[in-house]
Scaffold this active site. Structure first.
Site, short mmCIF file in Angstrom:
data_model
loop_
_atom_site.label_atom_id
_atom_site.label_comp_id
_atom_site.label_asym_id
_atom_site.label_seq_id
_atom_site.Cartn_x
_atom_site.Cartn_y
_atom_site.Cartn_z
N THR A 82 0.78 -1.25 -0.15
CA THR A 82 0.14 0.02 0.04
C THR A 82 0.55 0.68 -0.50
O THR A 82 2.32 1.40 0.52
CB THR A 82 -0.82 -0.03 1.18
OG1 THR A 82 -1.86 -1.41 1.28
CG2 THR A 82 -1.77 1.46 1.57
N ASP A 135 -8.45 -3.37 4.03
CA ASP A 135 -8.95 -1.96 4.94
C ASP A 135 -8.09 -0.76 4.97
O ASP A 135 -8.67 -0.03 5.04
CB ASP A 135 -7.64 -2.56 6.25
CG ASP A 135 -5.89 -1.51 5.69
OD1 ASP A 135 -5.58 -3.28 4.78
OD2 ASP A 135 -5.51 -1.66 6.63
N THR A 144 -0.56 0.32 7.23
CA THR A 144 -0.16 -0.71 5.81
C THR A 144 0.24 -2.53 6.67
O THR A 144 0.76 -2.33 7.33
CB THR A 144 1.20 -0.73 5.79
OG1 THR A 144 0.84 -1.77 4.18
CG2 THR A 144 1.91 -0.11 5.87
N GLY A 145 -0.37 -3.15 5.48
CA GLY A 145 -0.73 -4.82 6.08
C GLY A 145 -1.28 -5.84 5.86
O GLY A 145 -1.98 -4.86 5.28
N1 ASP Z 1 -3.75 -3.25 3.57
C1 ASP Z 1 -3.20 -3.87 2.62
C2 ASP Z 1 -4.20 -4.45 1.86
O1 ASP Z 1 -5.20 -5.02 2.80
C3 ASP Z 1 -2.50 -4.05 1.77
C4 ASP Z 1 -0.85 -3.60 2.69
O2 ASP Z 1 -0.81 -2.66 3.20
O3 ASP Z 1 0.00 -4.34 2.44
O4 ASP Z 1 -5.63 -4.41 0.69
#
Ligand code: ASP
Length: 290
Positions: free
Chosen positions: A159, A190, A209-210
């Protein structure tokens, strides 16, 4: 005394990949300098986070915009959101197909419709009505920043996000993502969900992010604000508390957080998080590793 301002960016958190992060870090440093110039001359936080997320979408270094990977059936479905702290106006799009800047579509939802979140065909309709730039041939346009998970069976993701405080004391945040690699069509994480992937109010701005499912289950971004507001916690404690909550569930990732005094905290439990910070008090740093 000059009024304070601050800016923080991130390009995603995730497992360690043996690659050179120098190009992405140099680009992030350039964006911080651009943001610094704009905030120092009095530009609005909302405009700055929007402009910088567009640049992060276009650069292809991160799993957002141009750097996104296709879903399980080879289509690009992207999510984004934007929020203005003082008014708590917010806009978001999810599963948007065919347009270069999901965050711009999110801003249109905020400013040109009475809604907060529009998905799929409706999101594309708003983008089309306002003549946003199209992606005519996805396979040529998109240059996935990551096309394979680091470890077998892992859910790879990424993200981009930006938070800022302007000299008028307004906070704002913006996010954009390609989501999970090879995700099920229609899957929404999210990133476009106000309160989970991002938040901005009159005290605090946050971008997460995650793996989005964990951030959804803990309402992670708004939780930072609640901890500050009701729990009377400092920003660092609040950020760590929110991250701990999803770590306990097995989630991975991180967040950039800022308060109305321009203090910035970056917390993450993943192996890496691409991030950069610049403030009127002289802080300037860009890093990927711990
Ligand atoms: N949060 C993002 C999602 O789940 C992905 C990310 O932030 O790495 O779509």
């Amino acid at each position: 005394m000059a009024k304070s301002w601050a800016l923080a960016l991130h390009g995603g958190a995730g497992p360690l990949r043996k690659r050179d992060h120098a190009v992405a870090e140099t680009h992030m440093a350039e964006l911080l300098r651009e943001g610094e110039k704009r905030l120092a001359r009095g530009d609005k936080a909302l405009d700055v986070v929007h402009a910088l997320v567009i640049a992060l979408e276009e650069c292809g270094h991160h799993i957002a915009g141009r750097g996104s990977s296709p879903n399980a059936i080879g289509q690009w479905e992207l999510d984004a959101a934007i929020m203005d702290g003082r008014t708590r106006n917010a806009g978001a799009v999810a599963s948007l197909r065919g347009y270069k800047s999901p965050v711009t579509a999110a801003r249109l939802v905020m400013e040109k419709t009475p809604h907060v979140l529009i998905v799929g065909k409706g999101a594309a309709m708003i983008a089309r009505e306002h003549k946003l730039e199209k992606v005519h041939s996805p396979k040529k346009y998109y240059k996935p920043a990551v096309s394979r998970p680091v470890k077998k069976g892992e859910l790879a993701h990424g993200t981009v996000g930006a938070i800022a405080l302007d000299t008028d004391g307004r906070l704002a945040s913006a996010t954009s993502t390609g989501g999970l690699l090879g995700k099920t069509p229609g899957r929404v994480g999210d990133t476009p969900i106000i309160g989970a992937g991002l938040w901005a109010d009159e005290r605090v701005a946050v971008c997460c992010t995650g793996q989005g499912e964990y951030f959804l289950r803990t309402n992670a971004a708004a939780d930072v604000s609640s901890r500050v507001r009701y729990g009377k916690q400092g920003l660092r404690e609040a950020a760590e508390g929110s991250l701990d909550d999803l770590t306990l569930l097995g989630g991975d990732g991180g967040m950039i957080c800022m308060d109305v005094l321009g203090r910035v905290e970056v917390v993450f439990n993943a192996e890496t998080m691409k991030r950069g910070v610049v403030t009127s008090s002289g802080r300037f740093d860009v890093a990927t590793m711990r």
